[in-house]
Every structure is written in C-alpha cells, then in structure tokens.
Enzyme design. Structure first.
Site, PDB file in Angstrom:
ATOM      1  CG  ASN A  17      -1.712   1.211   1.444  1.00  0.00           C
ATOM      2  OD1 ASN A  17      -1.808   2.041   0.536  1.00  0.00           O
ATOM      3  ND2 ASN A  17      -2.305   1.360   2.631  1.00  0.00           N
ATOM      4  CE  LYS A  19      -0.184   3.343   4.767  1.00  0.00           C
ATOM      5  NZ  LYS A  19      -0.085   3.456   6.223  1.00  0.00           N
ATOM      6  CG  HIS A 109      -5.803   2.002   5.211  1.00  0.00           C
ATOM      7  ND1 HIS A 109      -5.368   2.969   6.098  1.00  0.00           N
ATOM      8  CD2 HIS A 109      -4.787   1.120   5.092  1.00  0.00           C
ATOM      9  CE1 HIS A 109      -4.134   2.658   6.486  1.00  0.00           C
ATOM     10  NE2 HIS A 109      -3.759   1.543   5.885  1.00  0.00           N
ATOM     11  CD  GLU A 111      -2.915   5.608   6.746  1.00  0.00           C
ATOM     12  OE1 GLU A 111      -2.885   5.637   5.504  1.00  0.00           O
ATOM     13  OE2 GLU A 111      -2.001   5.093   7.430  1.00  0.00           O
ATOM     14  CD  GLU A 179      -3.575  -2.535   7.322  1.00  0.00           C
ATOM     15  OE1 GLU A 179      -2.460  -2.774   6.870  1.00  0.00           O
ATOM     16  OE2 GLU A 179      -4.191  -1.484   7.112  1.00  0.00           O
ATOM     17  N   GLY A 185       2.311   2.053  10.940  1.00  0.00           N
ATOM     18  CA  GLY A 185       3.311   3.117  10.883  1.00  0.00           C
ATOM     19  C   GLY A 185       3.997   3.406  12.208  1.00  0.00           C
ATOM     20  CB  SER A 225       4.954  -2.025  12.236  1.00  0.00           C
ATOM     21  OG  SER A 225       4.564  -0.696  12.525  1.00  0.00           O
TER      22      SER A 225
END
Ligand code: PGA
Length: 267
Positions: A17, A19, A109, A111, A179, A185, A225
């Site tokens: 991904n 992003k 996702h 985000e 996730e 991250g 991660s």
C-alpha cells in the site's frame, strides 16, 4: 492466479500500500525495479501473489507497464467511490478501475476511517460497489489502542468485518486485512499470536456470512509495521495468509525480502 493452489492451500498474498507516495513516473521506475529484483531472486510467482496499490494517478502507467512487459504483478487502487457515476466531484468509480484492469481495491483502511470519517455504512457500500464492478475488495479492519484496552483485540475487527460484508452473497471473493490501528506506521507490530487469534475470528465471520467454502479460500492478511525481520513469524501462523505492507513496501530490497518470506522463514 487462483486464491487457492491446486493442493487447496491458500496462495499467500503480499500487498504493498503506497498511500500518498510516488507519482506516475516514479511508479514506472519502481515497478520495473521491483520486477527485476524478484526475477533476479528467482521468485516463484506460483508460490506467492504480489500486488501493489499505487495512487489513482499512477494506475494507468502501472497497468501499461505490467501488460506491455507481461510482469507477474497484480495491482489495485487504494479506495473507490460507493457510487457508479454522477455528480460526485473528485470520486473514482469502480467501473473506471475495472476498465484499467485493477483486480483489487483497498476498502476501509484506518486512515480513511479516521481522516475521512468513513464509518461501517460507507465501508459496506464501497465493498458492495467493488464487488458490483468485479473487483476483489481488500477489506481492512482493526482496533485502536483504546479498543484493545477496553474490548481486547478481536471485538472491533469482528464487528467491522460483519458490517462490511453482511450484504454480500455467499461465495463472494474477498481479501481481509487485519490491521491494528496502533500498529500502523508505529514500528510496533502485533505479535503473530495476536494476529492469528484475530484471523481465526475473522475467518469465522466469513464462514458465517459467505459460507465455509469462501472462508476456506479467503486470504486474511496482517498489516501494521510489517518488515522483512518480522514477516516470518506472521506467515508461520495457519490463518495469516499474507501481509498488507505500508512503509516497507516503498523500499525495494525490503519489500522484495518480505515477498520472499519463504526463503528466510522455512515454512
Ligand atoms: P505500515 O502500514 O506497514 O507502514 O505500518 C500498513 C498499512 O497502513 O497498510
């Protein structure tokens, strides 16, 4: 490639991904180098499915490169509109993604859930839109650090997955990505045991809502991660079938090493 191999095992799926990184010119150089690196390493693409998820503006370039050079890589989009067409400025239809040969699309996702206020209803509508257009949705679910403390690891991801796929017909081809929000991250991945524990619960949801056969064939990924140093532990778990990789997917040697997990895992 089929989601299950001839022996009935689920084909491992490693997804990058990107992003909001790499423009269309950078995407061409990147995909070319990635393909060379995997070819040099003699990766057997029957053993692992590899997909990249570039920004929308890169997709046409990536499609052209993959098809012209016959690269054994898949690609998908990072999002899509729940609508098919109409007065929705800035939105991208699943029909357009399908026309570009996208096979997959990431949905829900964290985000997007957090920064764009996408609730379970929007995630369900987008999942339905993906399926309507013949795209395989990569449905992302995961708990925040607060959820983890209050409810443990599986309650929130399980509820999110139920909401996302309740409207689909039995047998629908989906990918699920577990996730944990706190792991994305952060450099602090979940343990393989936790990923396995949640993956088992998520597979049970798929069995309930889409049938046992779909549950047996559905790839459940871990994300958050992931790097070359920890992929082995996740891939050893029987219900973790791959990874959704963010930061490390932008580093070719690192991503290539994650993809070649079988070499250094001994699974
Ligand atoms: P990360 O991101 O690998 O950088 O933690 C994963 C993701 O957001 O899909």
């Amino acid at each position: 490639m089929a989601r299950v191999t001839t022996t009935g095992a689920r084909t491992p799926f490693i997804a990058g991904n990107w992003k909001l990184n790499l423009d269309h010119l950078q995407s061409i150089a990147f995909v070319q180098k990635l393909a060379w690196s995997l070819k040099d390493a003699r990766l057997d693409f029957n053993e692992v499915e590899v997909a990249v998820f570039p920004p929308f503006t890169d997709l046409r370039s990536v499609q052209t490169l993959i098809s012209a050079d016959k690269l054994p890589l898949k690609f998908g989009a990072q999002d899509l509109s729940e609508h098919d067409s109409g007065a929705y400025t800035g939105e991208i239809s699943g029909a357009f993604l399908k026309a570009l040969d996208c096979q997959y699309v990431i949905i829900g996702h964290s985000e997007r859930r957090t920064l764009h206020n996408e609730g379970d209803d929007v995630v369900a509508a987008k999942t339905a839109a993906a399926v309507r257009h013949g795209l395989v949705p990569v449905v992302c679910v995961g708990e925040t650090a607060e959820d983890l403390e209050k409810h443990g690891p599986s309650a929130v991801p399980v509820a999110q997955l139920k909401a996302a796929i309740a409207g689909l017909t039995a047998g629908t081809d989906i990918v699920v990505a577990y996730e944990p929000v706190w792991a994305i991250g952060s450099g602090q991945a979940a343990t393989p045991e936790q990923a396995e524990q949640v993956a088992v619960q998520l597979r049970a949801v798929v069995a309930d809502l889409l049938g046992q056969e779909a549950a047996d064939a559905t790839r459940i990924l871990y994300g958050g991660s992931v790097k070359s140093g920890n992929i082995a532990g996740f891939m050893r778990e029987p219900n973790v079938d791959g990874a959704l990789v963010g930061g490390a997917s932008l580093d070719i040697p690192e991503f290539s090493s994650i993809i070649r997990f079988q070499k250094h895992v001994g699974v």
